[in-house]
Design a protein around this motif. Structure first.
Motif: not given
Lengths: 127, 248
Positions: B156-181
């Motif tokens: 469960s520690l490993h899966s929590n760490l993996s969740d944290i890592m996947m959540a960082q995908g926001f940087q790519d996605l929001t970055g793409q949106i902000i570039r358009r703005v």
């Protein structure tokens, strides 16, 4: 297995690299767009390409087409991991010969599933 | 300025002549000079008025022609606001996912530390041969229990760490949106500069009305709910369905 991860966002490259390491793939390299990826692919003995679509310089779709057009690389398995979600785009990628297509945001399980599927199919085609 | 002086000099000349003629009592000639003077005044007034009218006309035309600006205020700016709101909600989700994963991991790591410290001190005493047989049996049991606890909690520690890592995908996605703005802000800026040029000076060129025709597969970044319409997939399942319909 040697894998090239192509994405213009370094955070996403790190995420994908970490996920791949979790799945047992330790030999990964990175490139930040198609223009830097293509020479690496041509020079190195990569077994698998994971690429984004929307990148400055050369985009993922053009990288895919360039790979398919290159005699040495034409059979390289390519997985697209991208936020591009228009049906025309997915159809375009499929017609260009992509082996798998994942839309962001994605999960670790999705990545594993698609990679497994790609290699199962390759094995099946060999046999 | 030079025109004014010439005009003034001419007027002054006429005025002097007018005074002379009145003094001489030549009423008719004086009247002619007076007519002449007012004609000069009227013609310059009409010229100015004409110039003003033309400027106004050009400016109004400039506004109408620059349909880019009106389309931006009607569509692109509200659209950009929506996109930025989506960035807020994506970063919020990522922060919440990360915090939740941390909140469930912290107690595990704390308990791990407590258990290890306790076991380590018992183990240390065992190695120093400072342990009674009864106590050793209990240590044995504790170690066994610790392994069970580890087996249950490490994944469960490993899966929590993996969740944290996947959540960082926001940087790519929001970055793409902000570039358009950012690209939009740049466009607005250019249009405003153009507008200032039109209103500040005389308009000299007809502004081209740009029509946006995007090829269908041009990358547009992440789908923003409520903003991006059209034929988009709504998730990985849709992608899989579409691909399998194509024989994949």
């Amino acid at each position: 297995m040697k894998i090239l991860v192509v994405d213009d966002f370094s955070t996403m490259r790190r995420i994908i690299k970490n996920l791949l390491r979790d799945l047992g793939f330790n030999n990964t390299q990175e490139a930040d767009d198609g223009l830097t990826a293509l020479p690496k692919l041509q020079a190195g003995d990569f077994d698998f390409l994971v690429t984004d679509w929307n990148m400055p310089g050369m985009q993922g779709i053009d990288l895919l087409k360039a790979v398919r057009a290159d005699a040495k690389l034409s059979t390289l398995p390519v997985l697209m991991v991208t936020a591009e979600a228009k049906k025309e785009q997915i159809v375009e990628a499929a017609q260009a010969g992509v082996n798998g297509y994942i839309v962001k945001p994605f999960t670790a399980a999705t990545l594993k599933e698609k990679i497994d599927k790609i290699f199962e199919r390759i094995e099946a085609n060999k046999g | 300025m030079t025109n004014m002086t010439i005009c003034d000099a001419a007027s002054l000349e006429s005025a002097k002549r007018l005074v002379e003629l009145i003094e001489c009592g030549d009423e008719r000639a004086a009247f002619d000079v007076l007519e002449e003077l007012s004609a000069v005044r009227e013609s310059s007034l009409f010229q100015d008025l004409g110039k003003l009218t033309r400027d106004l006309h050009n400016t109004i035309n400039g506004f109408q022609l620059d349909s880019k600006i009106s389309s931006m205020t009607e569509n692109d700016i509200p659209d950009a606001k929506e996109r930025l709101n989506y960035v807020i909600s994506m970063t919020e989700n990522a922060a919440n996912t990360t915090l939740s994963a941390i909140e469930t991991s912290m107690p595990i790591s704390e308990e791990l530390q407590t258990r290890v410290e306790k076991l380590y001190s018992s183990w240390d005493r065992f190695r120093q041969r400072d342990m009674a047989a009864d106590e050793f049996r209990s240590l044995n049991h504790e170690i066994d229990e610790f392994f069970q606890w580890l087996t249950k909690n490490v994944p469960s520690l490993h899966s929590n760490l993996s969740d944290i890592m996947m959540a960082q995908g926001f940087q790519d996605l929001t970055g793409q949106i902000i570039r358009r703005v950012i690209a939009l802000v740049q466009e607005v800026e250019e249009s405003l500069v153009g507008l200032i040029r039109i209103t500040g000076q005389k308009m000299n060129t007809v502004h081209q009305v740009e029509e946006r025709k995007t090829p269908d597969i041009t990358p547009t970044g992440p789908v923003v709910p409520g903003v991006d319409k059209g034929d988009v997939v709504s998730g990985q399942d849709d992608v899989d369905d579409l691909l399998s319909s194509l024989g994949f």
